[in-house]
Write an enzyme that holds these catalytic residues in place. Sequence first.
Site, PDB file in Angstrom:
ATOM      1  N   GLY A 130       0.823  -1.357   0.050  1.00  0.00           N
ATOM      2  CA  GLY A 130      -0.107  -0.022   0.079  1.00  0.00           C
ATOM      3  C   GLY A 130       0.904   1.076  -0.140  1.00  0.00           C
ATOM      4  N   ARG A 157       1.081  -5.540  -5.072  1.00  0.00           N
ATOM      5  CA  ARG A 157       1.411  -6.501  -4.229  1.00  0.00           C
ATOM      6  C   ARG A 157       1.365  -7.704  -5.128  1.00  0.00           C
ATOM      7  NH1 ARG A 157      -0.599  -4.181   0.808  1.00  0.00           N
ATOM      8  NH2 ARG A 157      -2.513  -2.901   0.253  1.00  0.00           N
ATOM      9  N   THR A 164       4.356   2.990   5.523  1.00  0.00           N
ATOM     10  CA  THR A 164       2.896   2.615   5.487  1.00  0.00           C
ATOM     11  C   THR A 164       2.227   3.554   6.545  1.00  0.00           C
ATOM     12  OG1 THR A 164       1.363   1.010   6.360  1.00  0.00           O
ATOM     13  CG2 THR A 164       3.638   0.960   7.170  1.00  0.00           C
ATOM     14  N   ASP A 185      -0.087   2.603   8.146  1.00  0.00           N
ATOM     15  CA  ASP A 185      -0.579   1.871   9.386  1.00  0.00           C
ATOM     16  C   ASP A 185       0.097   2.091  10.603  1.00  0.00           C
ATOM     17  OD1 ASP A 185      -2.721   0.834   7.883  1.00  0.00           O
ATOM     18  OD2 ASP A 185      -1.635  -0.979   7.346  1.00  0.00           O
ATOM     19  N   ASP A 187       2.661   0.206  11.836  1.00  0.00           N
ATOM     20  CA  ASP A 187       2.662  -0.915  12.372  1.00  0.00           C
ATOM     21  C   ASP A 187       3.737  -1.822  12.315  1.00  0.00           C
ATOM     22  OD1 ASP A 187       2.183  -1.453   9.880  1.00  0.00           O
ATOM     23  OD2 ASP A 187       0.799  -2.868   9.921  1.00  0.00           O
TER      24      ASP A 187
HETATM   25  O1  F6P Z   1      -1.523  -1.246   4.684  1.00  0.00           O
HETATM   26  C1  F6P Z   1      -2.090  -0.198   4.395  1.00  0.00           C
HETATM   27  C2  F6P Z   1      -3.376  -0.178   4.143  1.00  0.00           C
HETATM   28  O2  F6P Z   1      -4.256   1.058   3.684  1.00  0.00           O
HETATM   29  C3  F6P Z   1      -4.231  -0.670   5.124  1.00  0.00           C
HETATM   30  O3  F6P Z   1      -4.849   0.195   6.152  1.00  0.00           O
HETATM   31  C4  F6P Z   1      -5.518  -1.430   4.427  1.00  0.00           C
HETATM   32  O4  F6P Z   1      -6.065  -2.273   5.344  1.00  0.00           O
HETATM   33  C5  F6P Z   1      -4.956  -1.887   3.057  1.00  0.00           C
HETATM   34  O5  F6P Z   1      -3.894  -1.098   3.053  1.00  0.00           O
HETATM   35  C6  F6P Z   1      -5.804  -1.619   2.059  1.00  0.00           C
HETATM   36  O6  F6P Z   1      -5.181  -2.263   0.752  1.00  0.00           O
HETATM   37  P1  F6P Z   1      -5.773  -2.172  -0.490  1.00  0.00           P
HETATM   38  O7  F6P Z   1      -5.439  -0.871  -1.083  1.00  0.00           O
HETATM   39  O8  F6P Z   1      -4.885  -3.327  -1.342  1.00  0.00           O
HETATM   40  O9  F6P Z   1      -7.188  -2.508  -0.628  1.00  0.00           O
END
Ligand code: F6P
Length: 319
Positions: free
Chosen positions: A11, A72, A125, A127, A129
């Site tokens: 992400g 990804r 990120t 997040d 985390d």
């Molecule tokens: O890891 C970052 C993030 O934005 C998370 O907070 C969220 O759950 C996820 O990515 C969403 O991923 P995608 O953009 O693949 O739907």
Amino acid sequence: MRKIGVLTSGGDSPGMNAAIRAVVRKAIYHDFEVFGVYGGYAGLITGNIKQLELGSVGDIIHRGGTVLYSARSNEFKTEEGQQKAIEQLKRLNIEGLVVIGGDGSYRGAKALTDKGYRCICVPGTIDNDISGTEFTIGFDTALNTVIDAVDKIRDTATSHERTFIIEVMGRDAGDIALWSGLAGGAETILIPEEDYDINDIVARLHKGQERGKKHSIIIVAEGVCSGVDLARKLKEATNLDTRVSVLGHIQRGGSPTAFDRVLASRFGARAVELLLEGKGGRAVGIKENLLVDYDLSKAFEKDVTYDLSLIKLSKELSI
Ligand code: F6P
């Protein structure tokens, strides 16, 4: 080492461009050649790699997203995919790689490290985390985006004397919910790291109503449950009508805050220094405003990345 590479993966997060810029400029400053890998690990496998110059990263420090694109990649999780990636790097004599991303990106870098390839990870990120660092690139910007939304929703919640549920990002991590809830004065904050009891939420709402409070903000991280599900549960428990706002991917975009730009610049430059020192298999981070670096495997330790004292504080302040 004369040639290094840089990629962004997973992400995206605001500030990734500032980190790319720092990697490129720092490396060139030290007379190294830098190559950008486009499209994360997927681009590494297919060899979508181009040399970057000083001008390649001009005028990007203030831009959200990532000029190197992100993805990804499932293929990269396979042995074959990883071998192909290493071959592409060897083909161009790229001896070290800076990987900017979150948990999944770190796992990819660990796989390359285990195969003897030199990688340095930079936490990017929203997040927040990643174990071993207090902050990740993009978290501060995402928080400010959420706060802007919370403030606006608060205006209409006050006018209409309503309870609002605001769903924010964070599948496994509650920092966006926790910090934005605290900064936005939310009455209730639900994060994936903690169980919640619907009766507690109801009791808090009632307590607020008793002292004349007519509106309320509940922030829920997506990993707890959807805002819509929570609204349904509250309706069943109290017959209370709520409104739900799902902030979604706006949290991932936007111009990075000054904090994220500075953090990204510091991280990117440090990552290059580590490669120049001949190191690999390490991650950069920040602790008490000092840059740190540590073994990549430590980033996967499931220590508590959220601050328990903030949960306690939010409960004390939102009575
Ligand atoms: O890891 C970052 C993030 O934005 C998370 O907070 C969220 O759950 C996820 O990515 C969403 O991923 P995608 O953009 O693949 O739907």
